[in-house]
Write a protein that holds these residues in place. Structure first.
Motif, short mmCIF file in Angstrom:
data_model
loop_
_atom_site.label_atom_id
_atom_site.label_comp_id
_atom_site.label_asym_id
_atom_site.label_seq_id
_atom_site.Cartn_x
_atom_site.Cartn_y
_atom_site.Cartn_z
N ALA A 181 0.86 -1.17 0.00
CA ALA A 181 0.00 0.00 0.00
C ALA A 181 0.90 1.23 0.00
N PHE A 182 0.75 2.06 -1.02
CA PHE A 182 1.65 3.21 -1.17
C PHE A 182 0.94 4.32 -1.92
N GLY A 183 1.51 5.51 -1.84
CA GLY A 183 0.94 6.64 -2.55
C GLY A 183 1.87 7.82 -2.49
N GLY A 184 1.58 8.81 -3.33
CA GLY A 184 2.37 10.02 -3.35
C GLY A 184 2.14 10.83 -4.60
N GLU A 185 2.90 11.89 -4.71
CA GLU A 185 2.82 12.77 -5.88
C GLU A 185 3.31 12.03 -7.12
N ILE A 186 2.65 12.28 -8.23
CA ILE A 186 2.93 11.57 -9.48
C ILE A 186 4.06 12.22 -10.27
N VAL A 187 4.98 11.38 -10.73
CA VAL A 187 5.96 11.70 -11.78
C VAL A 187 5.64 10.72 -12.90
N THR A 188 5.52 11.20 -14.13
CA THR A 188 5.15 10.29 -15.22
C THR A 188 6.31 10.04 -16.17
N VAL A 189 6.29 8.82 -16.73
CA VAL A 189 7.21 8.43 -17.79
C VAL A 189 6.37 7.74 -18.86
N LYS A 190 6.59 8.14 -20.10
CA LYS A 190 5.94 7.47 -21.23
C LYS A 190 7.04 6.83 -22.07
N CYS A 191 6.96 5.51 -22.24
CA CYS A 191 8.01 4.82 -22.98
C CYS A 191 7.43 3.55 -23.60
N PHE A 192 8.11 3.01 -24.58
CA PHE A 192 7.66 1.78 -25.21
C PHE A 192 8.84 0.83 -25.35
N GLY A 204 13.67 10.46 -4.87
CA GLY A 204 12.25 10.22 -5.09
C GLY A 204 11.35 11.08 -4.22
N GLU A 205 11.82 11.43 -3.03
CA GLU A 205 11.09 12.31 -2.12
C GLU A 205 9.66 11.84 -1.87
N GLY A 206 9.48 10.52 -1.79
CA GLY A 206 8.17 9.96 -1.50
C GLY A 206 7.18 9.98 -2.66
N ARG A 207 7.66 10.26 -3.85
CA ARG A 207 6.78 10.32 -5.02
C ARG A 207 6.56 8.93 -5.62
N VAL A 208 5.61 8.85 -6.53
CA VAL A 208 5.30 7.61 -7.23
C VAL A 208 5.52 7.84 -8.73
N MET A 209 6.32 6.98 -9.33
CA MET A 209 6.56 7.05 -10.76
C MET A 209 5.48 6.22 -11.48
N VAL A 210 4.74 6.87 -12.34
CA VAL A 210 3.71 6.21 -13.14
C VAL A 210 4.28 6.06 -14.55
N LYS A 252 16.67 5.59 -3.09
CA LYS A 252 16.54 7.02 -3.39
C LYS A 252 15.25 7.64 -2.86
N GLY A 253 14.42 6.84 -2.16
CA GLY A 253 13.25 7.41 -1.52
C GLY A 253 11.98 7.48 -2.34
N TRP A 254 11.88 6.70 -3.40
CA TRP A 254 10.62 6.63 -4.16
C TRP A 254 9.63 5.82 -3.35
N ALA A 255 8.37 6.23 -3.32
CA ALA A 255 7.33 5.45 -2.63
C ALA A 255 6.97 4.23 -3.45
N GLY A 256 6.98 4.38 -4.78
CA GLY A 256 6.61 3.24 -5.61
C GLY A 256 6.58 3.57 -7.08
N LEU A 257 6.28 2.53 -7.85
CA LEU A 257 6.11 2.65 -9.30
C LEU A 257 4.84 1.91 -9.70
N ILE A 258 4.09 2.50 -10.60
CA ILE A 258 2.93 1.86 -11.22
C ILE A 258 3.27 1.77 -12.69
N ILE A 259 3.31 0.54 -13.20
CA ILE A 259 3.82 0.31 -14.55
C ILE A 259 2.75 -0.32 -15.43
N ASN A 260 2.38 0.40 -16.47
CA ASN A 260 1.46 -0.12 -17.48
C ASN A 260 2.30 -0.95 -18.44
#
Length: 162
Positions: free
Chosen positions: A30-41, A55-61, A84-92
């Motif tokens: 269970a995690f959450g935070g401010e969104i940083v986005t990456v778009k890649c293929f 990461g400062e507690g942020r979440v990379m989407v 580096k302190g990222w809260a998490g990553l959500i990966i499509n």
């Protein structure tokens, strides 16, 4: 208090809910935070660069266009993100090294697992709106995830239940 997305949906009916299909892989479920986005293929170059920054507690989407041909995150990048302190990553898309990622102090949700690493062509976009799962993720908005699902909000939510 842990993040509980059903409670967030009850308390904040304006949140957007991502369509089901994501699975928890990280050591923090269970995690959450401010969104940083990456778009890649099928190229995780931008992800690799970002996990090396604070990461400062942020979440990379990460919008990997739902590709299931390669992994966009593995054990080494997950460990670096946790350090580096990222809260998490959500990966499509997919991840690999799931057994090790599952012991890492990091939230990770993805569509599945794939053993092949991604290309490194230095392609991808940082902090652009990305859309998947019926929701558009904007840099600077907030995301919260647990075993029940993923919710997105324009503002930070009180996850303490107060």
């Amino acid at each position: 208090m842990p993040i509980v997305t059903p409670d967030l949906c009850d308390d904040y009916p304006e949140v957007q809910v991502v369509e089901p299909g994501f699975r928890n892989y990280g050591g923090i479920t269970a995690f959450g935070g401010e969104i940083v986005t990456v778009k890649c293929f099928e190229d995780n170059s931008v992800v690799k660069k970002q996990v090396g920054l604070p990461g400062e507690g942020r979440v990379m989407v990460v919008d990997g266009a739902a590709s299931k041909k390669v992994a966009l995150l593995g054990d080494m990048l997950a460990e670096k993100a946790a350090e580096k302190g990222w809260a998490g990553l959500i990966i499509n898309g997919c991840i690999r090294d799931v057994d090790i990622v599952g012991t890492t102090a990091l939230g990770v949700q993805a569509l599945g697992a794939h053993p092949r690493k991604s290309e490194k062509r230095d392609l991808g976009d940082l902090n652009v709106p990305v859309t998947f799962g019926g929701v558009t993720f904007y840099p600077g908005h907030y995301v919260y995830a647990d075993n029940n699902g993923i919710v997105v909000s324009e503002k930070p939510l009180d996850v303490t239940g107060n």
